[in-house]
Enzyme design. Structure first.
Site, PDB file in Angstrom:
ATOM      1  N   ILE A  67      19.890  -1.930 -28.491  1.00 10.76           N
ATOM      2  CA  ILE A  67      20.470  -2.627 -27.331  1.00 10.76           C
ATOM      3  C   ILE A  67      19.925  -4.053 -27.242  1.00 10.76           C
ATOM      4  N   ALA A 123      11.747  -3.245 -25.033  1.00 10.58           N
ATOM      5  CA  ALA A 123      10.908  -2.560 -26.033  1.00 10.58           C
ATOM      6  C   ALA A 123      10.458  -1.191 -25.545  1.00 10.58           C
ATOM      7  N   ASN A 160      23.818   6.795 -21.563  1.00 13.74           N
ATOM      8  CA  ASN A 160      23.781   6.704 -23.037  1.00 13.74           C
ATOM      9  C   ASN A 160      24.668   5.574 -23.553  1.00 13.74           C
ATOM     10  N   THR A 206       3.492   2.853 -25.936  1.00 12.71           N
ATOM     11  CA  THR A 206       4.412   1.715 -25.780  1.00 12.71           C
ATOM     12  C   THR A 206       5.076   1.701 -24.403  1.00 12.71           C
ATOM     13  N   ASP A 265      18.748  24.653 -30.394  1.00 17.62           N
ATOM     14  CA  ASP A 265      18.789  23.671 -29.310  1.00 17.62           C
ATOM     15  C   ASP A 265      17.483  22.878 -29.224  1.00 17.62           C
ATOM     16  N   TYR A 276       9.785  11.458 -23.469  1.00 17.30           N
ATOM     17  CA  TYR A 276      10.455  10.151 -23.412  1.00 17.30           C
ATOM     18  C   TYR A 276      10.787   9.781 -21.968  1.00 17.30           C
ATOM     19  N   THR A 304      16.458   3.980 -18.117  1.00  9.80           N
ATOM     20  CA  THR A 304      17.437   4.991 -18.495  1.00  9.80           C
ATOM     21  C   THR A 304      17.770   5.918 -17.327  1.00  9.80           C
ATOM     22  N   ASP A 305      18.931   6.580 -17.419  1.00 12.63           N
ATOM     23  CA  ASP A 305      19.279   7.586 -16.406  1.00 12.63           C
ATOM     24  C   ASP A 305      18.490   8.884 -16.621  1.00 12.63           C
ATOM     25  N   GLU A 306      17.801   8.989 -17.782  1.00 14.12           N
ATOM     26  CA  GLU A 306      17.119  10.260 -18.083  1.00 14.12           C
ATOM     27  C   GLU A 306      15.938  10.509 -17.144  1.00 14.12           C
ATOM     28  N   GLY A 350      13.874  21.891 -23.730  1.00 14.13           N
ATOM     29  CA  GLY A 350      13.993  21.107 -22.486  1.00 14.13           C
ATOM     30  C   GLY A 350      15.230  20.228 -22.461  1.00 14.13           C
ATOM     31  N   HIS A 351      16.277  20.643 -23.167  1.00 13.27           N
ATOM     32  CA  HIS A 351      17.488  19.826 -23.328  1.00 13.27           C
ATOM     33  C   HIS A 351      18.211  19.657 -21.988  1.00 13.27           C
ATOM     34  N   LYS A 402       9.299   6.792 -19.512  1.00 15.74           N
ATOM     35  CA  LYS A 402      10.146   5.748 -18.919  1.00 15.74           C
ATOM     36  C   LYS A 402      10.021   5.783 -17.383  1.00 15.74           C
ATOM     37  N   VAL A 458      25.206  20.124 -34.274  1.00 19.21           N
ATOM     38  CA  VAL A 458      25.359  20.117 -32.820  1.00 19.21           C
ATOM     39  C   VAL A 458      24.313  21.062 -32.226  1.00 19.21           C
TER      40      VAL A 458
HETATM   41  P1  NAD Z   1      15.561   1.233 -30.022  1.00 22.33           P
HETATM   42  O1  NAD Z   1      14.618   2.354 -30.317  1.00 22.33           O
HETATM   43  O2  NAD Z   1      16.778   1.052 -30.838  1.00 22.33           O
HETATM   44  O3  NAD Z   1      14.772  -0.164 -30.101  1.00 22.33           O
HETATM   45  C1  NAD Z   1      13.489  -0.329 -29.556  1.00 22.33           C
HETATM   46  C2  NAD Z   1      12.932  -1.669 -30.056  1.00 22.33           C
HETATM   47  O4  NAD Z   1      11.635  -1.842 -29.447  1.00 22.33           O
HETATM   48  C3  NAD Z   1      12.737  -1.722 -31.573  1.00 22.33           C
HETATM   49  O5  NAD Z   1      13.202  -2.960 -32.083  1.00 22.33           O
HETATM   50  C4  NAD Z   1      11.230  -1.582 -31.747  1.00 22.33           C
HETATM   51  O6  NAD Z   1      10.737  -2.244 -32.900  1.00 22.33           O
HETATM   52  C5  NAD Z   1      10.722  -2.232 -30.460  1.00 22.33           C
HETATM   53  N1  NAD Z   1       9.379  -1.743 -30.077  1.00 22.33           N
HETATM   54  C6  NAD Z   1       8.963  -0.451 -30.035  1.00 22.33           C
HETATM   55  N2  NAD Z   1       7.665  -0.398 -29.678  1.00 22.33           N
HETATM   56  C7  NAD Z   1       7.268  -1.689 -29.467  1.00 22.33           C
HETATM   57  C8  NAD Z   1       6.045  -2.291 -29.066  1.00 22.33           C
HETATM   58  N3  NAD Z   1       4.947  -1.559 -28.813  1.00 22.33           N
HETATM   59  N4  NAD Z   1       5.992  -3.644 -28.949  1.00 22.33           N
HETATM   60  C9  NAD Z   1       7.082  -4.414 -29.218  1.00 22.33           C
HETATM   61  N5  NAD Z   1       8.259  -3.895 -29.618  1.00 22.33           N
HETATM   62  C10 NAD Z   1       8.354  -2.541 -29.735  1.00 22.33           C
HETATM   63  O7  NAD Z   1      15.899   1.388 -28.468  1.00 22.33           O
HETATM   64  P2  NAD Z   1      17.261   1.042 -27.703  1.00 22.33           P
HETATM   65  O8  NAD Z   1      18.170   2.201 -27.792  1.00 22.33           O
HETATM   66  O9  NAD Z   1      17.709  -0.305 -28.083  1.00 22.33           O
HETATM   67  O10 NAD Z   1      16.724   1.008 -26.192  1.00 22.33           O
HETATM   68  C11 NAD Z   1      16.243  -0.210 -25.611  1.00 22.33           C
HETATM   69  C12 NAD Z   1      15.800   0.068 -24.191  1.00 22.33           C
HETATM   70  O11 NAD Z   1      16.896   0.549 -23.436  1.00 22.33           O
HETATM   71  C13 NAD Z   1      14.700   1.120 -24.080  1.00 22.33           C
HETATM   72  O12 NAD Z   1      13.796   0.708 -23.098  1.00 22.33           O
HETATM   73  C14 NAD Z   1      15.449   2.380 -23.655  1.00 22.33           C
HETATM   74  O13 NAD Z   1      14.607   3.223 -22.894  1.00 22.33           O
HETATM   75  C15 NAD Z   1      16.557   1.787 -22.822  1.00 22.33           C
HETATM   76  N6  NAD Z   1      17.794   2.574 -22.760  1.00 22.33           N
HETATM   77  C16 NAD Z   1      18.381   3.021 -23.902  1.00 22.33           C
HETATM   78  C17 NAD Z   1      19.583   3.744 -23.830  1.00 22.33           C
HETATM   79  C18 NAD Z   1      20.309   4.215 -25.073  1.00 22.33           C
HETATM   80  O14 NAD Z   1      21.299   4.939 -24.967  1.00 22.33           O
HETATM   81  N7  NAD Z   1      19.894   3.829 -26.274  1.00 22.33           N
HETATM   82  C19 NAD Z   1      20.162   3.994 -22.584  1.00 22.33           C
HETATM   83  C20 NAD Z   1      19.521   3.514 -21.438  1.00 22.33           C
HETATM   84  C21 NAD Z   1      18.346   2.797 -21.531  1.00 22.33           C
HETATM   85  P1  TYD Z   2      20.770  11.425 -28.278  1.00 21.70           P
HETATM   86  O1  TYD Z   2      21.668  10.483 -28.995  1.00 21.70           O
HETATM   87  O2  TYD Z   2      19.468  11.802 -28.924  1.00 21.70           O
HETATM   88  O3  TYD Z   2      20.541  10.815 -26.820  1.00 21.70           O
HETATM   89  P2  TYD Z   2      19.795  11.478 -25.521  1.00 21.70           P
HETATM   90  O4  TYD Z   2      19.086  12.709 -25.905  1.00 21.70           O
HETATM   91  O5  TYD Z   2      18.862  10.378 -25.160  1.00 21.70           O
HETATM   92  O6  TYD Z   2      20.879  11.719 -24.524  1.00 21.70           O
HETATM   93  O7  TYD Z   2      21.562  12.757 -28.011  1.00 21.70           O
HETATM   94  C1  TYD Z   2      22.758  12.789 -27.246  1.00 21.70           C
HETATM   95  C2  TYD Z   2      23.157  14.229 -27.085  1.00 21.70           C
HETATM   96  O8  TYD Z   2      23.498  14.753 -28.374  1.00 21.70           O
HETATM   97  C3  TYD Z   2      22.042  15.126 -26.544  1.00 21.70           C
HETATM   98  O9  TYD Z   2      22.607  16.097 -25.674  1.00 21.70           O
HETATM   99  C4  TYD Z   2      21.486  15.804 -27.800  1.00 21.70           C
HETATM  100  C5  TYD Z   2      22.713  15.902 -28.704  1.00 21.70           C
HETATM  101  N1  TYD Z   2      22.429  15.849 -30.165  1.00 21.70           N
HETATM  102  C6  TYD Z   2      22.948  16.834 -31.007  1.00 21.70           C
HETATM  103  O10 TYD Z   2      23.636  17.762 -30.560  1.00 21.70           O
HETATM  104  N2  TYD Z   2      22.674  16.749 -32.345  1.00 21.70           N
HETATM  105  C7  TYD Z   2      21.918  15.754 -32.875  1.00 21.70           C
HETATM  106  O11 TYD Z   2      21.664  15.750 -34.119  1.00 21.70           O
HETATM  107  C8  TYD Z   2      21.409  14.721 -32.009  1.00 21.70           C
HETATM  108  C9  TYD Z   2      20.570  13.598 -32.532  1.00 21.70           C
HETATM  109  C10 TYD Z   2      21.698  14.820 -30.637  1.00 21.70           C
END
Ligand code: NAD
Ligand code: TYD
Length: 355
Positions: free
Chosen positions: A14, A84, A191, A102, A292, A162, A136-138, A295-296, A166, A218
């Site tokens: 992101i 980050a 997500n 982190t 599964d 995780y 995150t919404d999690e 804690g899913h 957060k 899945v």
């Molecule tokens: P990502 O795992 O793709 O990227 C994380 C980045 O942070 C990487 O470039 C990594 O190198 C860097 N990083 C990790 N530890 C670090 C540290 N100690 N110091 C400096 N940099 C560090 O994550 P993402 O999916 O891009 O998520 C970005 C943010 O958005 C996160 O805070 C996540 O909780 C939040 N978020 C993600 C989602 C999603 O669906 N991916 C949804 C809602 C919120």
């Molecule tokens: P994920 O992309 O890991 O995001 P989050 O757990 O943060 O929501 O997973 C999205 C959904 O997909 C989650 O319900 C777990 C499921 N999932 C699978 O069923 N198979 C997989 O291999 C992965 C990575 C996730």
């Protein structure tokens, strides 16, 4: 204070989309991109910015206070946008330590560095400064099938290392507003999906496995629900909150796209059947149900009305348009995927899916 903003995690999924979207605009303010480059960070994602003086990259750990102090002093940013994090739930189950380090210690260290820098600004600089925390919404936990969507007043009930880490970081950010007056904003998003998504996550993992003729794993019964948002819509929401959000407030960001995992995988298979057909079968035949996740969480769903009401934000993409763009992006960018599929990532796949 300059007009530059300091972005953490801007080589991740992101964060990099945010940096690229931000700098696409002519005359955009500069970005100091602070990223440790863990397995999830990838400088190739930022290759198009080579030679762009508005983008300064620093390979720095957000837990390194001295390095952060130097960056604040050298670049005098007007804002921090904090992406980050360690972000993958399954990895947090295998090894929660990095998530505590982190997501909690790192956010604390960044807040302390930001507070020290902000405290030294003049009154105009102090009033203009922003610290935007991307969450995150999690953190809200899991919904039942008939529960109302998560709103900004829903209580925190995180269920994975995780989401717990957060949640802790969200609480620290809130405390820095109430205790020290640091001008903070927090976004809690559902997500995301889109270009440059690391292939450990559901959507890119399924696209890659489908193309490679591998099983599509899945978890459980596949009926867990996630609320999907195209990444550039999330980036647009962050820009709005940064520009006009009310200090100390949290904003939920979501796409009103609740889908079961099985729905998502079926749609992906159907898109691939259309765009990259197999000779005699459907990609759906590759679907396999596996053990599964512990804690899913069963269901996430975001009520994004506050963001729409106060700041006029609405997603531009539907799930259908966003997913089609995403599949096409992965088809067109196999070199990026191959680069990411390093030895280290292969080790993760073996650890998580071998059984
Ligand atoms: P990502 O795992 O793709 O990227 C994380 C980045 O942070 C990487 O470039 C990594 O190198 C860097 N990083 C990790 N530890 C670090 C540290 N100690 N110091 C400096 N940099 C560090 O994550 P993402 O999916 O891009 O998520 C970005 C943010 O958005 C996160 O805070 C996540 O909780 C939040 N978020 C993600 C989602 C999603 O669906 N991916 C949804 C809602 C919120
Ligand atoms: P994920 O992309 O890991 O995001 P989050 O757990 O943060 O929501 O997973 C999205 C959904 O997909 C989650 O319900 C777990 C499921 N999932 C699978 O069923 N198979 C997989 O291999 C992965 C990575 C996730």
């Amino acid at each position: 204070m300059t007009r530059d903003i300091l972005v953490t995690g801007g080589a991740g999924f992101i964060g990099a989309n945010f940096v690229l979207d931000w700098l696409r605009k002519d005359g955009a303010d500069g970005i100091i991109n602070v990223d440790k480059l863990t397995y999830a960070g990838n400088r190739k994602t930022l290759a198009s910015l080579k030679g762009d003086a508005r983008h300064i990259f620093s390979q720095t750990d957000i837990c390194d206070r001295a390095a952060l102090d130097k960056l604040f002093a050298a670049h005098k940013p007007r804002a921090v946008v904090h992406f980050a994090a360690e972000s993958h739930v399954d990895r947090s189950i295998h090894g929660p330590g990095e998530f505590i380090q982190t997501n909690i210690v790192g956010t604390f260290t960044l807040l302390e560095a930001a507070r020290a820098y902000w405290g030294g600004l003049d009154d105009v600089g102090k009033a203009a400064f922003r610290f935007l925390h991307v969450s995150t919404d999690e953190v809200f936990g899991s919904l039942g099938p008939n529960d109302p969507h998560f709103s900004e007043t829903t209580g925190y009930q995180p269920n994975s290392p995780y989401s717990a880490s957060k949640a802790a970081s969200d609480h620290l950010v809130r405390a820095y507003y109430h205790t020290y007056g640091l001008p903070v904003l927090t976004t809690n998003c559902s997500n995301n999906y889109g270009p440059y998504h690391f292939p450990e996550k559901l959507i890119p993992l399924m696209i890659n496995n489908a193309l490679a003729g591998k099983p599509l794993p899945v978890y459980g019964d596949g009926l867990n629900v996630r609320d999907w948002l195209y990444v550039s819509d999330h980036c647009a929401a962050i820009r709005e909150v940064l520009a006009r959000g009310r200090l100390g407030e949290t904003y939920n960001v979501g796409g009103w796209n609740e889908k079961t995992n099985l729905d998502v995988v079926h749609t992906l298979c159907d898109l691939l059947d259309e765009l990259r057909p197999k000779a005699a079968s459907s990609h759906r035949d590759q679907i396999t149900f596996v053990k599964d996740r512990p804690g899913h969480d069963r269901r996430y769903a975001i009520d994004a009305r506050k963001l729409e009401r106060e700041l006029g934000w609405k997603p531009a993409e539907t799930f259908e348009t966003g997913l089609r763009k995403t599949v096409q992006w992965y088809l067109d960018n196999q070199a990026w995927v191959e680069d990411v599929m390093s030895g280290d990532y292969r080790n993760w796949l073996t650890k998580q899916y071998a059984a």
